[in-house]
Every structure is written in C-alpha cells, then in structure tokens.
Design a protein around this motif. Structure first.
Motif, PDB file in Angstrom:
ATOM      1  N   GLN A 136       0.812  -1.223   0.000  1.00 66.57           N
ATOM      2  CA  GLN A 136       0.000   0.000   0.000  1.00 66.57           C
ATOM      3  C   GLN A 136       0.842   1.269   0.000  1.00 66.57           C
ATOM      4  OE1 GLN A 136      -3.495  -0.159  -0.499  1.00 66.57           O
ATOM      5  NE2 GLN A 136      -2.497  -2.062  -1.095  1.00 66.57           N
ATOM      6  N   LEU A 196       4.464   0.730  -1.027  1.00 63.48           N
ATOM      7  CA  LEU A 196       5.496   0.423  -2.020  1.00 63.48           C
ATOM      8  C   LEU A 196       4.947   0.437  -3.449  1.00 63.48           C
ATOM      9  CD1 LEU A 196       8.430  -0.232  -2.467  1.00 63.48           C
ATOM     10  CD2 LEU A 196       7.955  -2.632  -1.943  1.00 63.48           C
ATOM     11  N   ILE A 212      -7.175   3.035   9.844  1.00 69.58           N
ATOM     12  CA  ILE A 212      -6.144   3.319   8.833  1.00 69.58           C
ATOM     13  C   ILE A 212      -6.794   3.323   7.451  1.00 69.58           C
ATOM     14  CG2 ILE A 212      -4.101   2.367   7.681  1.00 69.58           C
ATOM     15  CD1 ILE A 212      -3.228   1.251  10.408  1.00 69.58           C
ATOM     16  N   GLY A 213      -6.515   4.368   6.701  1.00 66.60           N
ATOM     17  CA  GLY A 213      -6.947   4.416   5.296  1.00 66.60           C
ATOM     18  C   GLY A 213      -8.405   4.045   5.092  1.00 66.60           C
ATOM     19  N   ASP A 214      -8.633   3.226   4.087  1.00 68.45           N
ATOM     20  CA  ASP A 214      -9.981   2.796   3.743  1.00 68.45           C
ATOM     21  C   ASP A 214     -10.001   1.274   3.711  1.00 68.45           C
ATOM     22  OD1 ASP A 214      -8.836   1.997   1.241  1.00 68.45           O
ATOM     23  OD2 ASP A 214      -8.959   4.091   0.602  1.00 68.45           O
ATOM     24  N   GLY A 232      -2.698  -3.686   3.495  1.00 69.25           N
ATOM     25  CA  GLY A 232      -1.566  -3.137   4.245  1.00 69.25           C
ATOM     26  C   GLY A 232      -1.319  -3.908   5.531  1.00 69.25           C
ATOM     27  N   THR A 233      -0.041  -3.966   5.913  1.00 69.01           N
ATOM     28  CA  THR A 233       0.339  -4.773   7.080  1.00 69.01           C
ATOM     29  C   THR A 233       1.022  -3.934   8.149  1.00 69.01           C
ATOM     30  OG1 THR A 233       2.528  -5.300   6.194  1.00 69.01           O
ATOM     31  CG2 THR A 233       0.704  -6.783   5.586  1.00 69.01           C
ATOM     32  N   ALA A 289       8.052  -0.743   9.294  1.00 67.40           N
ATOM     33  CA  ALA A 289       9.317  -0.700   8.546  1.00 67.40           C
ATOM     34  C   ALA A 289       9.427   0.588   7.740  1.00 67.40           C
ATOM     35  CB  ALA A 289       9.416  -1.905   7.619  1.00 67.40           C
ATOM     36  N   LEU A 347      16.010  -1.241  11.709  1.00 66.04           N
ATOM     37  CA  LEU A 347      16.123  -2.457  10.885  1.00 66.04           C
ATOM     38  C   LEU A 347      17.397  -2.410  10.045  1.00 66.04           C
ATOM     39  CD1 LEU A 347      12.572  -3.047   9.345  1.00 66.04           C
ATOM     40  CD2 LEU A 347      13.662  -4.363  11.180  1.00 66.04           C
ATOM     41  N   ILE A 349      10.342  -7.679   9.654  1.00 69.00           N
ATOM     42  CA  ILE A 349       9.602  -7.680  10.918  1.00 69.00           C
ATOM     43  C   ILE A 349       8.682  -8.893  10.909  1.00 69.00           C
ATOM     44  CG2 ILE A 349       7.881  -6.459  12.294  1.00 69.00           C
ATOM     45  CD1 ILE A 349       9.001  -3.849  11.082  1.00 69.00           C
ATOM     46  N   SER A 395      -5.160  13.228   2.350  1.00 71.28           N
ATOM     47  CA  SER A 395      -4.679  11.845   2.429  1.00 71.28           C
ATOM     48  C   SER A 395      -5.433  11.040   3.470  1.00 71.28           C
ATOM     49  CB  SER A 395      -3.197  11.828   2.801  1.00 71.28           C
ATOM     50  OG  SER A 395      -3.035  12.229   4.150  1.00 71.28           O
ATOM     51  N   ARG A 396      -6.003  11.713   4.426  1.00 77.14           N
ATOM     52  CA  ARG A 396      -6.670  11.100   5.594  1.00 77.14           C
ATOM     53  C   ARG A 396      -5.697  10.280   6.441  1.00 77.14           C
ATOM     54  NH1 ARG A 396     -12.608  12.673   4.798  1.00 77.14           N
ATOM     55  NH2 ARG A 396     -12.116  14.105   3.167  1.00 77.14           N
TER      56      ARG A 396
HETATM   57  C1  LIG Z   1      -5.140   5.533   0.465  1.00 75.95           C
HETATM   58  C2  LIG Z   1      -4.205   5.177   1.583  1.00 75.95           C
HETATM   59  C3  LIG Z   1      -4.481   5.630   2.850  1.00 75.95           C
HETATM   60  C4  LIG Z   1      -3.663   5.308   3.907  1.00 75.95           C
HETATM   61  N1  LIG Z   1      -3.969   5.780   5.143  1.00 75.95           N
HETATM   62  C5  LIG Z   1      -3.147   5.471   6.182  1.00 75.95           C
HETATM   63  C6  LIG Z   1      -3.428   5.920   7.491  1.00 75.95           C
HETATM   64  O1  LIG Z   1      -4.443   6.577   7.756  1.00 75.95           O
HETATM   65  N2  LIG Z   1      -2.563   5.609   8.473  1.00 75.95           N
HETATM   66  C7  LIG Z   1      -1.461   4.850   8.227  1.00 75.95           C
HETATM   67  O2  LIG Z   1      -0.732   4.558   9.157  1.00 75.95           O
HETATM   68  N3  LIG Z   1      -1.170   4.393   7.009  1.00 75.95           N
HETATM   69  C8  LIG Z   1      -1.981   4.680   5.978  1.00 75.95           C
HETATM   70  N4  LIG Z   1      -1.679   4.204   4.737  1.00 75.95           N
HETATM   71  C9  LIG Z   1      -0.456   3.392   4.550  1.00 75.95           C
HETATM   72  C10 LIG Z   1      -0.786   1.923   4.805  1.00 75.95           C
HETATM   73  O3  LIG Z   1      -1.056   1.768   6.166  1.00 75.95           O
HETATM   74  C11 LIG Z   1       0.320   0.991   4.381  1.00 75.95           C
HETATM   75  O4  LIG Z   1      -0.251  -0.266   4.474  1.00 75.95           O
HETATM   76  C12 LIG Z   1       1.586   0.951   5.206  1.00 75.95           C
HETATM   77  O5  LIG Z   1       2.185   2.206   5.311  1.00 75.95           O
HETATM   78  C13 LIG Z   1       2.609   0.014   4.568  1.00 75.95           C
HETATM   79  O6  LIG Z   1       2.275  -1.327   4.763  1.00 75.95           O
HETATM   80  P1  LIG Z   1       2.317  -2.362   3.590  1.00 75.95           P
HETATM   81  O7  LIG Z   1       2.153  -3.692   4.210  1.00 75.95           O
HETATM   82  O8  LIG Z   1       1.373  -2.001   2.560  1.00 75.95           O
HETATM   83  O9  LIG Z   1       3.838  -2.240   3.104  1.00 75.95           O
HETATM   84  P2  LIG Z   1       4.467  -2.127   1.662  1.00 75.95           P
HETATM   85  O10 LIG Z   1       3.898  -0.987   0.943  1.00 75.95           O
HETATM   86  O11 LIG Z   1       4.422  -3.433   0.995  1.00 75.95           O
HETATM   87  O12 LIG Z   1       5.957  -1.833   2.058  1.00 75.95           O
HETATM   88  C14 LIG Z   1       6.352  -0.634   2.670  1.00 75.95           C
HETATM   89  C15 LIG Z   1       7.833  -0.717   3.055  1.00 75.95           C
HETATM   90  O13 LIG Z   1       7.983  -1.643   4.110  1.00 75.95           O
HETATM   91  C16 LIG Z   1       8.824  -2.737   3.730  1.00 75.95           C
HETATM   92  N5  LIG Z   1       8.236  -3.913   4.348  1.00 75.95           N
HETATM   93  C17 LIG Z   1       6.991  -4.398   4.131  1.00 75.95           C
HETATM   94  N6  LIG Z   1       6.722  -5.381   4.984  1.00 75.95           N
HETATM   95  C18 LIG Z   1       7.827  -5.540   5.753  1.00 75.95           C
HETATM   96  C19 LIG Z   1       8.159  -6.377   6.825  1.00 75.95           C
HETATM   97  N7  LIG Z   1       7.321  -7.293   7.320  1.00 75.95           N
HETATM   98  N8  LIG Z   1       9.375  -6.267   7.357  1.00 75.95           N
HETATM   99  C20 LIG Z   1      10.250  -5.348   6.914  1.00 75.95           C
HETATM  100  N9  LIG Z   1       9.981  -4.509   5.905  1.00 75.95           N
HETATM  101  C21 LIG Z   1       8.780  -4.614   5.347  1.00 75.95           C
HETATM  102  C22 LIG Z   1       8.838  -2.705   2.232  1.00 75.95           C
HETATM  103  O14 LIG Z   1      10.035  -3.219   1.732  1.00 75.95           O
HETATM  104  C23 LIG Z   1       8.705  -1.217   1.950  1.00 75.95           C
HETATM  105  O15 LIG Z   1       9.928  -0.584   2.074  1.00 75.95           O
HETATM  106  C24 LIG Z   1      -2.505   4.498   3.677  1.00 75.95           C
HETATM  107  C25 LIG Z   1      -2.222   4.041   2.393  1.00 75.95           C
HETATM  108  C26 LIG Z   1      -3.057   4.362   1.350  1.00 75.95           C
HETATM  109  C27 LIG Z   1      -2.744   3.836  -0.023  1.00 75.95           C
END
Ligand SMILES: Cc1cc2nc3c(=O)[nH]c(=O)nc-3n(C[C@H](O)[C@H](O)[C@H](O)COP(=O)(O)OP(=O)(O)OC[C@H]3O[C@@H](n4cnc5c(N)ncnc54)[C@H](O)[C@@H]3O)c2cc1C
Lengths: 267, 810
Positions: free
Chosen positions: A31, A33, A95-97, A104-105, A111, A155, A161, A182-183
């Motif tokens: 979400q 990346l 978080i988000g929608d 997202g994780t 990280a 890290l 993680i 962005s919310r």
């Molecule tokens: C429309 C929208 C709204 C959002 N609103 C919010 C919000 O309100 N609050 C909020 O906190 N976030 C928000 N986010 C961000 C969202 O929470 C993402 O999920 C989060 O920032 C990243 O998690 P991911 O699993 O998607 O990671 P990815 O996008 O897959 O990766 C992000 C980074 O982390 C690294 N990574 C991923 N998993 C691991 C792991 N297990 N160990 C080590 N490194 C890792 C990747 O290499 C990369 O560098 C929003 C995103 C969007 C698109």
C-alpha cells in the motif's frame, strides 16, 4: 513501474535468504510500495512478497500476557483480532480505507516509518517490542530504539519484521486528526496508562517522526486527566512539520488537543 | 400530481444502467487495431529555456517508433484561443502562441516538451526517461501582482509584459461609480481570493488519433464535452484538416466540469502523429498528469467595494480583480473573468452603478479556464460576501438587507449589459427560510455550544446567466464561435425516433431528459426515443455542453425539430383521414380530427411516410426527418437562495457542514430527480471549494497539491443531506421549454453561504474575524481565531490565490 522479479516465499527463512540477493526488497501489502513503484520512484531487481508466509500472520498472547501481532498481519485482520486491546484495534480499524486495510500490514507500516503513520504511534505508545529476522538470526528491538527519525528505523538491510509484541495497558486511546486529503493523521496521539506510568506517542507532527511527549507522560503519570495536558505548554513548533496542511505551530497546538482528547477517551 | 412519464416526471436515468454495471464505452475503452502509445515528457520546472533536447538514445530504445519535440511542429498551427477580449483602451488582448510541444521555453510544471510514440505505453515511458534535455531554469512568475511589476520575468518573451488584458466594464460608468462612492453613507470593502481548483473529473483525459490513408481522413476519439468544437478548432486552426476529412468522437465521458471543453495539445498531437507514423496513436492521462495538464479553474484575487446610502440602498459597486490565465490561453479562458463574471456583478440587486476591472495575468502555472460555474461563482462569492459583511457592519439582518435591494420588476436591464427576463428573488428567499427553520437557530446554537462547538448560519442569494448564448451578442463580445445548438430528429418507419443532438452528455442525463421532452410532445413512450450524441459523423454541427446550456439551447433545438416533424406528420395524417391539416390534433400518440371520431395512430403515419403508397407526394416529400438550429435571443437567469449551518471546533478550527438548503428557480423542470442530482453535485463541489480544495503552488512554481495525497476532494461524509427545492418557478420567457438550466447553480450558490456561516460562528464567540480565504481549512480557521500562522510555505499572498499561504481579515 520498472521490471522486477517477484518471488513468493512461504517461510521466513526463505524470505530472508531471498532478501540477501542483489537489490532485493520486501513487499508487504504494497500500500506504500506499489504506488511508489508505479510512480517510478522505486526500482529493485527482486521483490520478495511476504504475503504467503503464514507464520507471520495473526495475533496470539505470550506468557507475559503480551499481544503478539505477526508482521504480515493486515490492518483489517489486526483490527478484528485485537479485541483484547481496543485502543489498538481501533487504530488499525481507522487506517486508510477498507481496501488499504485489507492489504496493508503492520510490518510494512513500522518498517516504512512514515512520519504520519498510525502503527508507529501504537507501538511506541505501548512500549512494544519489534521482532526482526535477518541473515544473522532473530533479534528483539524495543520500540523506543526502533524509530530513528522520518522513514528511518533500526532495521538492518534485508531484515524483516516478523512480530510485534504489545504489552496491554490498563487504559488507552488513539485520537487522530485527519489530514483532509490523504486522511493520514495530521497529528495523532496514542495515550496508554500502565500500572507503572503513562506513555504518550505522537505521530504526524514532528520532523523527526513519531516521538514520545515526555512532559505529558510525566504530568499524566501523577494525574491522568485531560486537564493535566491542557495545563501544559504545547511542544515547540519549530521542530514540527510545516506544510500546506498546517504550520508547525498548528501541529504543536494539535499535539496538546489530541493528547487531551485521547486521555478523555481513555478515561 | 407528479407525472410518471414525459416532461415533469422523475424518469430513471437510462444511461445509469451501463455506467453502474461497467458497460459504458469510454475513450480508454477504444482500441484501434495497430495502435501505438504516446507518453509525454513534461517539464518539472515552472520556467526554463530549452537549450537542447537529445532524443537519440530514446529513439534507439526497444519498441520506440518515433520521438517528437517542438521542432517537429514548426509550420503546424498552435492551439488557438476561442475568445478575444478587448481591453479598457480598445486594444485586443495579448495572445501568445501555444505550441503543441514546447518551443524555446517551458512555461509551467507539466508543459510537454517531448513525446515518445512506442509499441506500448511502458516502452514509451522507458524511452522518455532516456531523453536528455538541457533546460536552463529561469525565474518563474507565480504571484499575479508580482507578475505585473516592472521588470518581472516574462512568461512569453515576445509579449510586452505579463498582462493579457486590463478590462473595464462598463468603462463609461467608471466616473459615475467613483462619484457614487464619494457620496456614499457607508462603504464596505472586502479583499478576497477565489481559490484555484483542479476539476478532477473521475475519468482522466484520453485521446486516440487515427488516420485512414485510403481516403486521407482523420479520426480523433477524445474525452470532450464538445466534439464539433474540437473538430473546428483543431481542424481549421491547428492541423489544417478540413471538417469533411476529420471526425471527432467523444463517446461516454466520465465527467467534465468544464475542463473537457477545451482543445488540448494532446488531442492535436495524437491526430498529427497518427498521420505522421501511419498508425493510430493513443494517449491516456495518468492522474498525476491530469493535475498538471487539465486546465484549472477559478484563481481570482479581488477587491470589492459596496456603497450604500443612509437607507441601506446599494448605490454602487466597484471591483478590481486579478485573474490568473496561467502560462497559455486555454480555449475560453479570456471570457471567464470578463463576460461570464463582470456581467453578473449586479447579482440579484438593483444597484444602479457597477464598475468591474479585471486584469488577466500570465503566470508560470497551468492554464486556467472554465470550471463548473465559470466566472459566475467568482462574481457571486464576492458579492454575497460583501453584502454579508455590510449587514454585519451596519448591524442589520442580512436577509432584510438583501430583500431591500432585490430586483422585483422584470424584465430588468442591469447596468452590466444583461437583461434578466424573469425571476422572483423574494419567493426563493421565502422558500429558503421555510426550509431552514431560522427561528430555531438560536436553540440549535445553544445545543452546539453545550457540546463545545460554535455554530453559524450563513445564507446568500445567487443569479447566474446560462443557456449560453445568443451568437450575435457573444460575437460582439469577442467570441470566435456561435453558440446556437442543433438537433436532427429522425423518425423511423415503425415509429421510433432517433434524436441526434449537438449537445454532449458527460453525466448530466441527457439521454433520459431529452427523450422525456420528445416523448411528451408526441405522446409516445420514452423508450421509443433514442438520443444520439458525441460523434461529428452522425450529429449535426453543435456547440456542446457547458454553461448549463444543454436543455435550454440544445433542448430548444430538439423542440424546434420535433415541431417540424409534428407539422409534417399532421399533413400526412390529414391526407390519410381526408381532413384539413389545420383540424388535425396530435395527442397521446394518435392523430384525430376535431369534432369527428377519425383517428390514425402515430405508427400509421410514420409508416406512410416511408411507404408512401397513399401519400400526398405532390405536396410533401416522403420520409420524416427534420433538422433545426436554435440560437437563443438571451441568456437564461436561474436564481435562488442558499443556506448552510456549520459547526466549528474551536480547539482545532475544523468546520463541519451540518445542514444545507437550496431554494432554486430553474423555471420549468423536465426531470426533478435529475435536477436535484445536479444541485447535489454542484453543492458538493461548492463545499469542496469552500472547505477543502486548494490547488497550491510554491514560489518556485512547483505544484504542491499534485495528487490526492495533498489535494482534498470532498467525500460523502463532508457533505450533509441537502434540502433541495425548485418549486419556485418563473419560466424563462424566451425558449420554448421555459427552462433555465441547473447544472452549475449548486457550485455557484454554495461557497458564500459556507463562508458566511463560518464567519457567523466565529463572530458569535467574540472573534472579530470578518473574512477567511477559501478553503477554510482547520489551520486557517484556527489561525484566524488565534492570530497565528496557519500553514507553512509562503505567507500571506495577496497577488496569489494559489500559494500555500493564507489570509484572514480581522
Ligand atoms: C489511500 C491510503 C491511505 C492510507 N492511510 C493510512 C493511514 O491513515 N494511516 C497509516 O498509518 N497508514 C496509511 N496508509 C499506509 C498503509 O497503512 C500501508 O499499508 C503501510 O504504510 C505500509 O504497509 P504495507 O504492508 O502495505 O507495506 P508495503 O507498501 O508493501 O511496504 C512498505 C515498506 O515496508 C517494507 N516492508 C513491508 N513489509 C515488511 C516487513 N514485514 N518487514 C520489513 N519490511 C517490510 C517494504 O520493503 C517497503 O519498504 C494508507 C495508504 C493508502 C494507499
């Protein structure tokens, strides 16, 4: 998006070894990346998806009563499984929608350490422990040591993680003031009251990323009430993020307002 | 009794089935066999001199067919402007060329200076990154007042300066207006900004150019509100393709809001390149490109002064506006701050003297042009804010001050050229007050106070001129086009009809409401009428859809064509019934002869028209197909009164819109449900402008709000349930349907009531705040209450609506 190889390991060990390769990067829920890659702001040889590793998904309780959230647990799954820690569940649920929460994780969020992310506030405010696994094995990092400034964590290269262990406080709440576009949080406060003291973590505000507002923690440890916060001076605005959505002074002001509201919500 | 079919019925929108089930056919759904893809390389600096562009590496990349730069377009026309404004001194505006790809200089972030055509879009993107451009950064001009200072860097080196025009309206009234101010008992002054907006239609722009060598013809598929206008502008002024060799198709279009009116460089590029490489060429805008290449809206910085006599009659109005044109003149840009703005400054009031001065300024920003309301929201916002401020200064009820100055007799000749045909401003105000329970407001305010919130009530009136427009009048005002509309009604042998309209539907529901009109006129079911639009190959020359003109002008053309059909059908029916045509009546789909029991069905007559065995061939031709053009003889003047209640969180400055009410006079209404939907959408956009949307540049000309991470669009929960009423109806006196148009009213009428409500809330808590510039974001409201800085990056910017900075007036 640039071309890349996608690998889908099903164990932590395989993921760690895949990440040792030249120019490899972990993919959590994508979400953060994937939009970056689509905008051609990120380029890698190999993308190591963590989505197929069951051992890093889900929530359990350890022998110290801590809630242990797998690093690959989605926000939505965490929101559902964290009924033992309602403030944290509510953080995840906002978080988000729905689409973002479904992918997202927690591991990706911690990280990434976006200065406006929610999970860092939950982890720092809870005094959580982050478990990271790399080629040198597994290690535990205290949240106080993990966050090292905007987009910067403890890290090491190639480490992932796998788990985040949350002590459960007596009371807690997360109050989030939304950036209207962005919310994400413009400023959000996570307040947790433990038997041995209060922790206050602030996200969205500081140029150094998530931080503990120690003045508030001290005031609240002796008097857990919103008044104890409103009586404090707002933190210094000069170190705060200042942009289109609010000046440093405004954010500093919101730190106090959101902290007081979190205390009220937790009481 | 609400009707269930025809004019006045809330017929369900027939087009929604395909839109909501993913069956729409949008431009991006069109793929022509053999097509190549183009990616534009766009400037990342606001102002720069192009020293060289090396495309050799890019041209050698996999899949690349050809790389284009500005040099490929020497000798080709430039993107034309459709309106020439004459300045205060009788001089024509300064009109710089707008090349398809930048030549010599780049002039805004997003200005395309090279284009790669490749087998796939990804290959084109890869190759675009391999282009090496030596572009020397120049100092940009962003702030409009700074742009007009002596020695300011020039956006266009060949122009005298950055002033497009300095327009005075009505220039002859200037001295009298100044004198009225000297004699005024009270003068209220307000400086304000009408914030720059990005239209953000759901569907980004797309263009597919196709060239057929066998007949030397070109086809352009494009996301346009007006395919014929694009055919004319691009064919005649840019590429030199005669209209009979050029077809423009605008299929389903996913929203326009004005920004898809204009002829864009990408359209001309795809059409040109398709011929150059003898392959179809497709471009699909990314959302990021849309932010920096779709024409923006609004962006005025104004000072307005209202003079009143001792009895609170408005005696004169004077405004000075800086209107941002951006880096190039978009198709209708010069007309927006002038003829669609100055002519509306009288508003609903009988102010006898009005003088409007507008300075249109070139800056290193994306071009600015019409956006829902186009000029009229800017006029309404100034006027309704200054009237509210005057009421506060004078300590009088803002409703009574408005009523005292309402125009009550019609037709009414304003001092700013236009003549209002009908209206009843007291009626819409009465209706509004009925909707909002003003008497209960104090109790609601107390209830909010008990929850720690400040409650405010704001209201305003509006008038707009739409149904655009009488061709001869706009010709005198500088339009380089006519503004009639056309329709061809084709009746088939079996009785069904195809109506080919020059209007274009991109969400408005024309396929439903136009069919209602025709079915009502003939008395046949709505599903017997098919509406066809959007393709120059099968519709008569039309001017398209904008300015709330489609029903008023396009619908009138349909009525005229249908009238001709009915007149001819009556002759055929008269022949079949052996009666005189004058005695034949058409009702409920049957022709009858008055005073007899003779009757023939609609279908019998249409069949006879195409199987003319028993037919008056000596008098009339076979067939049943008629075309009509309709040129209105005046604008239409929808009007209304809007109100809004807000709660302000005094700790954070956050504004919540609690309720919103709109009492509109749209004249006759064809489909009440569609009208309500139009008002809902317009109000949502107005609330967006008032509270959320802010297209911001920094002083270097970087677009700060270049994605949805920073550009806040209104979402469902930002918009309250809206009470909509259109029962006050003073039908338009000069078009056959008596309709006025409803597409823009919501966006025109709503921003002032939101701002008036916030000021009311703050004043109620003792904050001496008289104005805050839109959008009223939490930090701006908080800063206004606390005398602090609201945002980072740029302070108070008085020549600039686009900065991150902000102003509050105490
Ligand atoms: C429309 C929208 C709204 C959002 N609103 C919010 C919000 O309100 N609050 C909020 O906190 N976030 C928000 N986010 C961000 C969202 O929470 C993402 O999920 C989060 O920032 C990243 O998690 P991911 O699993 O998607 O990671 P990815 O996008 O897959 O990766 C992000 C980074 O982390 C690294 N990574 C991923 N998993 C691991 C792991 N297990 N160990 C080590 N490194 C890792 C990747 O290499 C990369 O560098 C929003 C995103 C969007 C698109």
């Amino acid at each position: 998006m640039y071309n890349f190889e996608l690998v889908k390991p099903s164990s932590v060990a395989d993921a760690v070894s895949a990440l040792q390769g030249e120019d490899a990067q972990a993919l959590g829920g994508g979400q953060t990346l994937l939009p970056t890659m689509k905008a051609r702001l990120a380029q890698m040889e190999t993308l190591v998806s963590l989505s197929h590793i069951d051992e890093i998904k889900g929530v359990c309780t350890d022998d110290q009563g801590r809630l242990c959230v797998g690093g690959g647990t989605t926000h939505a799954a965490a929101a559902e499984a964290l009924s033992g820690y309602p403030a944290l569940a509510s953080l995840a649920a906002r978080i988000g929608d729905p689409a973002v929460r479904a992918r997202g994780t927690i591991g990706g969020s911690l990280a990434n350490d976006d200065p406006s992310a929610c999970w860092p506030a939950g982890a720092l405010g809870s005094g959580a422990t982050i478990v990271a696994v790399g080629s040198g094995g597994s290690r535990e990092i205290a949240a106080d040591d993990f966050f090292q400034g905007m987009f910067t964590t403890a890290l090491d290269e190639g480490e992932i993680i796998t788990e985040v262990k949350f002590p459960v406080p007596e009371k807690a709440a997360y109050e989030k003031f939304l950036q209207p576009a962005s919310r994400f949080p413009l400023v959000a406060a996570f307040v947790a009251k433990f038997s041995d003291g209060v922790r206050v973590a602030i996200t969205g505000a500081s140029q150094d990323g998530v931080f503990r507002w120690t003045e508030a923690e001290q005031a609240l440890s002796s008097n857990f009430s919103a008044d104890a916060v409103t009586g404090l001076a707002a933190p210094d605005g000069s170190g705060m993020i200042s942009d289109l959505h609010g000046s440093g002074d405004y954010r500093a002001h919101l730190v106090r307002v959101m902290t007081a509201r979190a205390v009220t919500a937790a009481s | 009794m609400p009707k269930d079919t025809g004019i006045g019925a809330s017929s369900k929108r027939r087009e929604d089935v395909r839109f909501l089930t993913g069956k729409g056919r949008y431009t991006d759904d069109i793929n022509v066999a053999g097509q190549a893809h183009v990616v534009f390389l766009r400037s990342d600096m606001a102002h720069g001199r192009i020293n060289s562009i090396d495309t050799a590496d890019a041209a050698a990349m996999p899949g690349v067919i050809r790389v284009f730069t500005g040099a490929d377009f020497e000798g080709v026309g430039t993107i034309p402007c459709g309106w020439q404004v004459t300045d205060r001194h009788g001089e024509p505006m300064q009109e710089p060329p707008h090349p398809i790809l930048a030549q010599g200089k780049v002039r805004h972030v997003g200005d395309p200076y090279a284009a790669v055509v490749a087998e796939t879009a990804a290959q084109a993107r890869d190759a675009a990154e391999a282009i090496v451009a030596d572009i020397e950064e120049l100092t940009p001009v962003i702030d409009m007042k700074a742009a007009l200072a002596d020695g300011a860097p020039k956006v266009h080196d060949d122009l005298k300066n950055n002033l497009c025009y300095d327009w005075g309206f009505v220039e002859e009234n200037k001295a009298a207006v100044d004198e009225a101010f000297q004699n005024a008992a009270h003068v209220t002054t307000l400086e304000l900004v009408n914030n720059r907006l990005v239209a953000n239609p759901m569907e980004p722009r797309v263009a597919v150019g196709d060239y057929a060598a066998h007949d030397d013809s070109s086809t352009l598929y494009t996301t346009s509100q007006n395919p014929h206008v694009i055919r004319l502008l691009m064919g005649a002024f840019v590429l030199g393709i005669p209209e009979h060799k050029l077809r423009v198709v605008a299929p389903d279009v996913g929203g326009g809001f004005g920004t898809k009116i204009f002829h864009y460089a990408e359209e001309a590029f795809c059409t040109f390149a398709a011929k150059a490489i003898q392959r179809p060429v497709k471009w699909t805008s990314t959302r990021g490109e849309a932010f920096m290449s779709d024409a923006h809206g609004r962006d005025h910085v104004s000072k307005i002064e209202l003079a009143l006599d001792a009895d609170h009659n408005f005696t004169a109005l004077r405004t000075e506006t800086y209107a941002n044109m951006g880096a190039y003149l978009s198709t209708f840009a010069p007309s927006i701050p002038t003829w669609l703005h100055g002519t509306l400054m009288a508003g609903n009031y009988k102010t006898p003297l009005v003088y409007v001065n507008v300075k249109a300024v070139f800056t290193n920003t994306v071009p600015v042009d019409a956006y829902r309301g186009a000029g009229r929201p800017e006029a309404t916002f100034q006027l309704e804010r200054v009237v509210d401020k005057a009421a506060r200064e004078l300590g009088v009820d803002p409703v009574e001050l408005r009523r005292k100055n309402f125009i009550t007799e019609f037709p009414y000749q304003t001092p700013v050229a236009v003549e209002y045909d009908t209206g009843d401003y007291n009626a819409t105000m009465d209706k509004l007050l009925e909707l909002i329970d003003r008497d209960g407001f104090e109790a609601r305010r107390k209830e909010s106070e008990a929850r720690g919130k400040l409650r405010g009530l704001g209201l305003n009136c509006y008038i707009e001129a739409c149904g655009i427009a009488p061709s001869q009048l706009v010709g005198q005002l500088g339009a380089r086009a006519g503004l009639y509309e056309s329709a061809t009604v084709r009746v088939n042998a079996t009785g069904g009809l195809v109506v080919m309209t020059g209007s274009h539907s991109h969400g408005q529901g024309h396929e439903t409401s136009f069919a209602q009109v025709v079915s009502d006129m003939i008395g046949i079911p709505e599903d017997q009428v098919e509406i066809v639009h959007g393709d120059t190959a099968n519709t008569p020359m039309g001017m398209g859809t904008y300015g709330s003109r489609s029903l008023a002008v396009g619908g009138s053309a349909i009525v005229k064509a249908t009238d001709k059909i009915i007149a001819k059908a009556k002759k055929i029916a008269a022949h079949l019934m052996e009666a005189s045509p004058d005695d034949v009546e058409l009702k409920d789909g049957a022709f009858t002869v008055a005073g007899t029991d003779k009757s023939v069905a609609w279908g019998d007559v249409t069949l006879a028209a195409y199987v003319p065995h028993n037919y008056p061939l000596e008098d009339i031709e076979p067939g049943l197909e008629e075309t009509a053009f309709y040129d209105p003889n005046n604008f239409t003047y929808p009007s209304g009164a809007y109100a809004c209640e807000v709660e302000v969180d005094p700790e954070t400055g956050k504004v919540d819109v609690i309720s919103f009410a709109a009492a509109d006079d749209f004249g006759n209404v064809v489909n009440p449900m569609i009208v309500e939907g139009q008002v809902h959408g317009g109000v949502a956009q107005g609330i967006g402008q008032a509270l959320l949307e802010n297209c911001a540049y920094d002083e270097n000309g970087q677009l700060l709000s270049a994605s949805y991470m920073d550009y806040a669009m209104p979402r469902a929960h930002d918009v309250p349930m809206i009470k909509v009423d259109h029962s006050c109806q003073t039908p338009c006196t000069h078009n056959p349907l008596g309709v006025k148009g409803c597409g823009e009213a919501g966006a025109i009428g709503s921003p002032p009531s939101v701002v008036n409500a916030v000021i009311d809330a703050l004043q109620s808590a003792g904050h001496d705040v008289t104005h805050i510039d839109m959008p009223l974001t939490p930090p701006r409201v908080w800063a206004a209450m606390n005398g602090a800085n609201a945002t980072g990056g740029g302070g108070t910017a008085h020549g600039r609506s686009v900065g991150a900075g902000d102003t509050a007036t105490h």
